[in-house]
Design a protein around this motif. Structure first.
Motif, PDB file in Angstrom:
ATOM      1  N   THR A 145       0.807  -1.233   0.000  1.00  0.00           N
ATOM      2  CA  THR A 145       0.000   0.000   0.000  1.00  0.00           C
ATOM      3  C   THR A 145       0.841   1.285   0.000  1.00  0.00           C
ATOM      4  OG1 THR A 145      -0.047   0.123   2.410  1.00  0.00           O
ATOM      5  CG2 THR A 145      -1.791  -1.158   1.331  1.00  0.00           C
ATOM      6  N   LYS A 146       2.017   1.185   0.625  1.00  0.00           N
ATOM      7  CA  LYS A 146       2.836   2.400   0.848  1.00  0.00           C
ATOM      8  C   LYS A 146       1.958   3.489   1.479  1.00  0.00           C
ATOM      9  CE  LYS A 146       5.981   0.163  -1.527  1.00  0.00           C
ATOM     10  NZ  LYS A 146       6.886  -0.753  -0.833  1.00  0.00           N
ATOM     11  N   ALA A 147       1.164   3.063   2.413  1.00  0.00           N
ATOM     12  CA  ALA A 147       0.157   3.954   3.005  1.00  0.00           C
ATOM     13  C   ALA A 147       0.794   5.129   3.743  1.00  0.00           C
ATOM     14  CB  ALA A 147      -0.730   3.171   3.972  1.00  0.00           C
ATOM     15  N   CYS A 148       2.001   4.945   4.231  1.00  0.00           N
ATOM     16  CA  CYS A 148       2.659   6.029   4.984  1.00  0.00           C
ATOM     17  C   CYS A 148       2.837   7.266   4.110  1.00  0.00           C
ATOM     18  CB  CYS A 148       4.005   5.564   5.543  1.00  0.00           C
ATOM     19  SG  CYS A 148       5.175   5.031   4.283  1.00  0.00           S
ATOM     20  N   ALA A 149       3.311   7.042   2.888  1.00  0.00           N
ATOM     21  CA  ALA A 149       3.566   8.185   1.992  1.00  0.00           C
ATOM     22  C   ALA A 149       2.255   8.841   1.563  1.00  0.00           C
ATOM     23  CB  ALA A 149       4.363   7.722   0.768  1.00  0.00           C
ATOM     24  N   ALA A 150       1.240   7.996   1.337  1.00  0.00           N
ATOM     25  CA  ALA A 150      -0.069   8.547   0.952  1.00  0.00           C
ATOM     26  C   ALA A 150      -0.638   9.383   2.090  1.00  0.00           C
ATOM     27  CB  ALA A 150      -1.009   7.402   0.597  1.00  0.00           C
ATOM     28  N   GLY A 191       3.711  15.888   2.667  1.00  0.00           N
ATOM     29  CA  GLY A 191       4.324  14.946   1.737  1.00  0.00           C
ATOM     30  C   GLY A 191       5.827  14.802   1.909  1.00  0.00           C
ATOM     31  N   LEU A 192       6.282  14.819   3.125  1.00  0.00           N
ATOM     32  CA  LEU A 192       7.719  14.647   3.374  1.00  0.00           C
ATOM     33  C   LEU A 192       8.201  13.270   2.934  1.00  0.00           C
ATOM     34  CD1 LEU A 192       7.286  17.148   5.246  1.00  0.00           C
ATOM     35  CD2 LEU A 192       8.938  16.115   6.804  1.00  0.00           C
ATOM     36  N   LEU A 193       7.390  12.274   3.258  1.00  0.00           N
ATOM     37  CA  LEU A 193       7.782  10.906   2.930  1.00  0.00           C
ATOM     38  C   LEU A 193       7.525  10.647   1.440  1.00  0.00           C
ATOM     39  CD1 LEU A 193       6.412   8.669   5.847  1.00  0.00           C
ATOM     40  CD2 LEU A 193       8.787   9.235   5.351  1.00  0.00           C
ATOM     41  N   GLN A 194       8.569  10.197   0.761  1.00  0.00           N
ATOM     42  CA  GLN A 194       8.380   9.772  -0.625  1.00  0.00           C
ATOM     43  C   GLN A 194       8.869   8.334  -0.741  1.00  0.00           C
ATOM     44  OE1 GLN A 194      10.092  12.543  -3.392  1.00  0.00           O
ATOM     45  NE2 GLN A 194       8.606  14.134  -2.856  1.00  0.00           N
ATOM     46  N   ILE A 195       8.348   7.623  -1.696  1.00  0.00           N
ATOM     47  CA  ILE A 195       8.770   6.237  -1.877  1.00  0.00           C
ATOM     48  C   ILE A 195       9.892   6.196  -2.917  1.00  0.00           C
ATOM     49  CG2 ILE A 195       8.046   3.898  -2.505  1.00  0.00           C
ATOM     50  CD1 ILE A 195       6.824   5.006   0.097  1.00  0.00           C
ATOM     51  N   VAL A 196      11.059   5.730  -2.488  1.00  0.00           N
ATOM     52  CA  VAL A 196      12.220   5.598  -3.381  1.00  0.00           C
ATOM     53  C   VAL A 196      12.669   4.139  -3.322  1.00  0.00           C
ATOM     54  CG1 VAL A 196      14.593   6.348  -3.831  1.00  0.00           C
ATOM     55  CG2 VAL A 196      12.911   7.981  -2.933  1.00  0.00           C
ATOM     56  N   ASP A 197      12.721   3.507  -4.466  1.00  0.00           N
ATOM     57  CA  ASP A 197      13.077   2.081  -4.551  1.00  0.00           C
ATOM     58  C   ASP A 197      12.214   1.242  -3.599  1.00  0.00           C
ATOM     59  OD1 ASP A 197      15.033   2.706  -6.374  1.00  0.00           O
ATOM     60  OD2 ASP A 197      16.585   2.988  -4.824  1.00  0.00           O
ATOM     61  N   GLU A 215      17.355  20.175   7.766  1.00  0.00           N
ATOM     62  CA  GLU A 215      16.694  21.447   8.115  1.00  0.00           C
ATOM     63  C   GLU A 215      15.296  21.535   7.525  1.00  0.00           C
ATOM     64  OE1 GLU A 215      18.886  24.913   7.040  1.00  0.00           O
ATOM     65  OE2 GLU A 215      20.402  24.594   8.590  1.00  0.00           O
ATOM     66  N   GLU A 216      15.185  21.086   6.277  1.00  0.00           N
ATOM     67  CA  GLU A 216      13.859  21.122   5.638  1.00  0.00           C
ATOM     68  C   GLU A 216      12.888  20.169   6.328  1.00  0.00           C
ATOM     69  OE1 GLU A 216      14.689  22.303   0.989  1.00  0.00           O
ATOM     70  OE2 GLU A 216      15.418  20.350   1.708  1.00  0.00           O
ATOM     71  N   VAL A 217      13.400  19.022   6.741  1.00  0.00           N
ATOM     72  CA  VAL A 217      12.534  18.080   7.468  1.00  0.00           C
ATOM     73  C   VAL A 217      12.023  18.742   8.736  1.00  0.00           C
ATOM     74  CG1 VAL A 217      12.474  15.903   8.747  1.00  0.00           C
ATOM     75  CG2 VAL A 217      13.630  16.014   6.535  1.00  0.00           C
ATOM     76  N   LEU A 218      12.907  19.415   9.440  1.00  0.00           N
ATOM     77  CA  LEU A 218      12.508  20.092  10.684  1.00  0.00           C
ATOM     78  C   LEU A 218      11.479  21.178  10.404  1.00  0.00           C
ATOM     79  CD1 LEU A 218      15.691  20.652  12.866  1.00  0.00           C
ATOM     80  CD2 LEU A 218      13.668  19.326  13.422  1.00  0.00           C
ATOM     81  N   ARG A 219      11.701  21.912   9.340  1.00  0.00           N
ATOM     82  CA  ARG A 219      10.828  23.043   9.047  1.00  0.00           C
ATOM     83  C   ARG A 219       9.464  22.586   8.525  1.00  0.00           C
ATOM     84  NH1 ARG A 219      10.024  25.986   4.523  1.00  0.00           N
ATOM     85  NH2 ARG A 219      11.762  25.063   3.400  1.00  0.00           N
ATOM     86  N   LEU A 220       9.479  21.545   7.711  1.00  0.00           N
ATOM     87  CA  LEU A 220       8.239  21.118   7.066  1.00  0.00           C
ATOM     88  C   LEU A 220       7.450  20.085   7.871  1.00  0.00           C
ATOM     89  CD1 LEU A 220       9.611  20.795   3.405  1.00  0.00           C
ATOM     90  CD2 LEU A 220       8.186  22.622   4.324  1.00  0.00           C
TER      91      LEU A 220
END
Lengths: 424, 96
Positions: free
Chosen positions: B23-28, B36-42, B53-58
């Motif tokens: 499902t990759k439900a986490c990214a959805a 949408g911080l989490l993206q599915i890569v491989d 820094e962007e993770v902290l900010r977003l």
């Protein structure tokens, strides 16, 4: 507001150069005796609590000797006034009073004012509410320039201070206004300040309340929690403050409501917003249940903040239930509440199997939030599961305090009976 | 194990479990409820496209990824949310 006890306020007044009677606080009769010996004359022994009417409550006594001071302190230190235990007394020199006056500096919130205001009366020493309106003189103070001496003199003339005393009174009030500004006070009330037989003006009492938002600018005050609390700071209050202190992402307010952690009938209380909180209390009151705590997660807080509050609420020992009281329609995205509640209940219900949890959630993103709750809690909510007393309600019961209270009561009775049967 | 630190929480993902997650439900969920911080890569969740820094900010600490992973995914994701003073509170009452 962060409120100071009388002796604390007087310490800050003294540091700012305002005359106060010679004195110090004591926590025991022995300390009271030592303080009276240090003062070396007749003293007043004054119980220290955040409550008015201390004289009527019998916690202010005038005595002649140090041993009498010790006895008076022993008598006062076992008393409770308006639910607040007296932990300390202030021992201070008895003043030779010629006349008593009243003054206070407060915020005038009127639309055309929005500034500090000075109130003064020559009828000090009594409830200011009982003083006729025409004997209370008021003046708005320029928030930038403060109270200037010439304005203070004009004011004192208007208030009927004799010409030969004008300079003294104007100077006294001006200095107090500077203290009010320096300490970022919300209220500074001196009732009474007295003229002694030798003509000096001295603050015989002091009620000082500091603007919560300014506490960060005043580390010298050593204030642990910049909040209005009904009594002394508890561990739960400290936990609640830690949730808020460094996280401004919405409100995550939590405080103790003085429950005894042993008696039945207390509910972990988690309302969403102020109006909702009042309706939730109605729901509990109508059926004789009591809130163990007060909480509020509103202003669209992040999920982690809601989780912290809910987890702390549910961690309270011996509660007979948990109420998520989302009465009224919220504009915030309620799915953050739903996610947080699902996580918390999965973690906490194994420790409190069968705990009644009435979850009322309405408002923005309600459908999605309901889906998260129902899907996330379904496995717990089976008839023999640890979440068998979870009930989820939405907009159909948004103002239905009676129904919510009755459901919680029915579940709490069932839960209590089950625990009793298990000998817990 | 992937660890993502937001302002006040730590997200831990056992990415070994993600390979078989359909499902990759986490990214959805991250896209729906947050930014949408989490993206599915491989086939695995990742925040490599962002700096720390962007993770902290977003990061909005919405917790949606954990709930989604638990009920729709492979139960690979947990979020640790520390609460100052709570352990001491519980220990004193014999509840820890």
């Amino acid at each position: 507001m962060a409120k100071f006890l009388e002796y604390q306020g007087k310490e800050w007044l003294a540091k700012a150069g305002i005359p106060v009677p010679k004195g110090r606080s004591a926590s025991s009769p022995e300390e009271a005796q030592q303080a009276a010996e240090w003062i070396g004359k007749s003293v007043a022994v004054k119980g220290q609590v955040q409550a008015g009417g201390r004289g009527k409550a019998g916690i202010v006594k005038l005595v002649e000797t140090s041993s009498e001071a010790s006895a008076a302190a022993a008598e006062i230190l076992v008393k409770t006034v308006k639910g607040l235990p007296v932990r300390q007394v202030l021992i201070e020199e008895k003043l030779a009073i010629k006349k008593e006056y009243y003054c206070s500096f407060v915020i005038n919130n009127a639309r055309d004012a929005r500034c500090p205001m000075l109130m003064f009366s020559s009828e000090g020493g009594m409830d200011i509410e009982s003083v006729p309106e025409e004997l209370i003189f008021k003046m708005n103070i320029d928030p930038i320039f403060g109270l200037q001496i010439y304005d203070a003199i004009d004011f004192c003339v208007r208030a009927g201070i004799p010409n030969k005393e004008l300079s003294k009174f104007a100077s006294f009030l001006t200095k107090l206004s500077q203290v009010y500004k320096k300490y970022d006070c919300q209220t500074l009330e001196i009732n009474p300040f007295v003229m002694t037989e030798d003509g000096s003006l001295i603050c015989a009492d002091c009620k000082m309340e500091i603007d919560n938002s300014s506490v960060g600018r005043h580390p010298e005050f050593g204030i642990k929690i910049a909040r209005d609390l009904p009594g002394e700071v508890t561990e739960l209050d400290m936990i609640g403050w830690s949730i808020e202190e460094t996280d401004a992402r919405g409100t995550g307010f939590l405080m103790n409501m003085g429950y005894d952690e042993v008696s039945p009938g207390y509910i972990g209380y988690h309302p969403i917003g102020g109006g909702s909180a009042m309706m939730g209390l109605d729901a509990l009151n109508q059926v004789g249940l009591k809130p163990a705590n007060y909480a509020d997660t509103s202003g669209n807080p992040v999920g982690s903040k809601i989780y912290r509050v809910a987890k702390s609420v549910l961690s309270q020992p011996n509660i007979d239930g948990y109420l998520l009281g989302g009465f009224m329609m919220a504009n915030q995205e309620q799915w953050h509440h739903a996610n947080a509640i699902v996580k918390v209940l999965w973690e906490e219900l194994p420790k409190k199997p069968g705990l009644p949890c009435v979850l009322l959630l309405c408002g923005n993103r309600e459908d999605e939030s309901m889906e998260i709750l129902r899907k996330g809690l379904a496995e717990l909510m089976t008839s023999d599961g640890i979440g068998k007393r979870i009930e989820i309600y939405g907009k159909e019961h948004v103002t239905d305090t009676k129904f919510i209270g009755q459901r919680l009561l029915a579940l709490a009775k069932e839960y209590r009976a089950e625990k009793d049967a298990q000998g817990k | 194990m992937l660890e993502i630190k937001e302002k006040s929480i730590t997200i831990s993902i056992d990415t070994n479990k993600c390979d078989t997650c359909e499902t990759k439900a986490c990214a959805a969920a991250c896209k729906k409820y947050a930014r949408g911080l989490l993206q599915i890569v491989d086939g695995k969740p990742s925040v490599e496209h962002l700096s720390a820094e962007e993770v902290l900010r977003l990061g909005t600490e919405c917790l949606a990824c954990e709930i989604a992973c638990k009920f729709e995914g492979n139960k690979a994701l947990t979020i640790n949310i520390p609460i100052a003073g709570l352990d001491v509170y519980l220990t004193k009452r014999g509840l820890q």
